[in-house]
Design a protein around this motif. Structure first.
Motif, PDB file in Angstrom:
ATOM      1  N   ASP A   1     -11.217  -0.674  -0.222  1.00 57.76           N
ATOM      2  CA  ASP A   1     -10.419   0.546  -0.140  1.00 57.76           C
ATOM      3  C   ASP A   1      -8.966   0.191  -0.460  1.00 57.76           C
ATOM      4  O   ASP A   1      -8.315  -0.532   0.298  1.00 57.76           O
TER       5      ASP A   1
ATOM      6  N   ARG B   1     -10.727   7.723  -6.016  1.00 60.78           N
ATOM      7  CA  ARG B   1     -11.418   8.253  -4.835  1.00 60.78           C
ATOM      8  C   ARG B   1     -11.748   9.738  -4.992  1.00 60.78           C
ATOM      9  O   ARG B   1     -12.841  10.176  -4.642  1.00 60.78           O
TER      10      ARG B   1
ATOM     11  N   ASP C   1      -4.826   5.567  -4.802  1.00 63.07           N
ATOM     12  CA  ASP C   1      -5.945   6.076  -4.005  1.00 63.07           C
ATOM     13  C   ASP C   1      -7.229   5.878  -4.807  1.00 63.07           C
ATOM     14  O   ASP C   1      -7.711   6.784  -5.477  1.00 63.07           O
ATOM     15  N   HIS C   2      -7.768   4.668  -4.739  1.00 68.26           N
ATOM     16  CA  HIS C   2      -8.987   4.372  -5.476  1.00 68.26           C
ATOM     17  C   HIS C   2      -9.822   3.345  -4.714  1.00 68.26           C
ATOM     18  O   HIS C   2      -9.359   2.723  -3.764  1.00 68.26           O
TER      19      HIS C   2
ATOM     20  N   VAL D   1       0.831  -1.204   0.000  1.00 66.51           N
ATOM     21  CA  VAL D   1       0.000   0.000   0.000  1.00 66.51           C
ATOM     22  C   VAL D   1       0.865   1.253   0.000  1.00 66.51           C
ATOM     23  O   VAL D   1       0.629   2.197  -0.766  1.00 66.51           O
ATOM     24  N   ARG D   2       1.902   1.266   0.862  1.00 68.58           N
ATOM     25  CA  ARG D   2       2.796   2.429   0.930  1.00 68.58           C
ATOM     26  C   ARG D   2       3.582   2.594  -0.358  1.00 68.58           C
ATOM     27  O   ARG D   2       3.779   3.707  -0.841  1.00 68.58           O
TER      28      ARG D   2
ATOM     29  N   GLY E   1       1.095   3.708  -3.444  1.00 67.98           N
ATOM     30  CA  GLY E   1       0.557   5.054  -3.290  1.00 67.98           C
ATOM     31  C   GLY E   1      -0.717   5.313  -4.080  1.00 67.98           C
ATOM     32  O   GLY E   1      -1.008   6.460  -4.421  1.00 67.98           O
TER      33      GLY E   1
ATOM     34  N   THR F   1      -6.375   1.916  -0.258  1.00 71.97           N
ATOM     35  CA  THR F   1      -5.380   2.541   0.611  1.00 71.97           C
ATOM     36  C   THR F   1      -5.180   1.770   1.906  1.00 71.97           C
ATOM     37  O   THR F   1      -4.392   2.198   2.752  1.00 71.97           O
ATOM     38  N   ARG F   2      -5.885   0.643   2.068  1.00 73.91           N
ATOM     39  CA  ARG F   2      -5.756  -0.174   3.272  1.00 73.91           C
ATOM     40  C   ARG F   2      -5.408  -1.615   2.904  1.00 73.91           C
ATOM     41  O   ARG F   2      -5.818  -2.093   1.840  1.00 73.91           O
TER      42      ARG F   2
END
Length: 332
Positions: free
Chosen positions: A134, A157, A102-103, A96-97, A100, A136-137
């Protein structure tokens, strides 16, 4: 946040191409090729208890410019006991990091069953279920069904929040709803598009997709307050402060400069007990008096504000030129 499905029955949500892998019109991939494909597309670690007995297929799709895919895995028919043969994909915090992204990911279960774990909560997906993930998680997918097929849709997102005016809540959608069926049909029939649709038509279709997703995953709270909304509203107040003196500067122009939909702009003001028109009117009545608590717009927003005024300036200049041409000034 994942939540259990309130429906106890599971049924097909519509017809889909034959469950054979060849129906996806993509090459059959062995485990190593499949793992490499998932790593490059999903950013996750793939584990299979019997690597030589599993094959995968993935067909990219485009839903009016939105990225989608049809995905399938299948165990070899020679494998009798599927209880211990597990396909697992884990997208951990490191991925995730690193990615990067974001959707949101909309996931339809087309065949078989699978398990989905996110935010320390797990749910099972049966045929007909639709889930929102999500990106981002961290998230984990697993299945031990002989043949499993999914249909996925990727939604940025920022675009979703800009159109709907709220953050989506992850989890399972309400099965059997009209919104779920319509969204499924749009994604399923994406490959039937002949490509003749214009960019403008695609943009309208994307808005329809966002509305259907909002109907499926709208939060129970009619207006969840978020830090993002508060920061955005503070920025909009700065735009109102810098643009109120222009009589042609109204809610539509505020939304355009802020880069959000007019509906979202109205929701931001309604949630705070006012309207954009009222805010502009009070600012015009008070004038540019200091100390009113409004945060000035950034330099970038000031530039966008100036650019938004150009069409009205051009219209006024063109009108003046036409009047001068039609009624030339007489000289004595």
């Amino acid at each position: 946040m994942l939540r259990p499905n309130s429906s106890s029955s599971h049924g097909a949500i519509g017809s889909f191409p034959d469950q054979s892998g060849d129906s996806l019109d993509t090459p059959r991939l062995d485990f190593e090729a499949w793992r490499a494909l998932l790593r490059s597309n999903c950013g996750g670690e793939v584990e299979v208890t019997e690597p030589n007995a599993v094959a995968g297929w993935m067909r990219p799709l485009s839903v009016s410019g939105l990225a989608a895919a049809a995905v399938k895995i299948q165990w070899d028919s020679a494998v009798v006991d599927l209880g211990c043969n597990v396909h697992r994909v884990e997208r951990n915090a490191r991925y995730v990091r690193r990615d990067g992204v974001d959707h949101h990911l909309i996931l339809y279960q087309i065949a078989g069953q699978s398990a989905l774990t996110q935010n320390d909560q797990a749910v099972r997906l049966a045929v007909g279920d639709v889930a929102l993930v999500d990106a981002t998680r961290p998230v984990t997918y697993s299945t031990n069904s002989r043949s499993v097929q999914w249909l996925s849709l990727r939604l940025p997102r920022k675009s979703v929040v800009s159109h709907l005016g709220f953050e989506l809540q992850g989890g399972l959608g309400r099965q059997g709803t009209r919104a779920g069926r319509l969204l499924f049909d749009l994604v399923r029939d994406a490959d039937k598009d002949d490509g003749s649709a214009s960019f403008r038509a695609d943009s309208y279709m994307q808005l329809a997709v966002y509305d259907l997703v909002g109907a499926l995953f709208a939060p129970s709270d009619p207006w969840p307050v978020s830090r993002h909304a508060d920061k955005l509203f503070a920025r909009i107040r700065g735009l109102v402060k810098d643009g109120f003196a222009d009589p042609d500067f109204g809610p539509r122009e505020v939304a355009a400069v802020a880069g959000i939909s007019l509906r979202y702009l109205q929701k931001l003001f309604t949630a705070r007990g006012t309207t954009c028109i009222a805010s502009l009117g009070s600012r015009r009545a008070l004038g540019a008096s200091p100390g009113t608590g409004h945060r000035p717009a950034s330099q970038r927003d000031r530039l966008r504000l100036w650019l938004s005024r150009l069409p009205s300036f051009r219209a006024k200049i063109s009108q003046s030129v036409r009047l001068c041409t039609r009624y030339p000034r007489r000289t004595s």
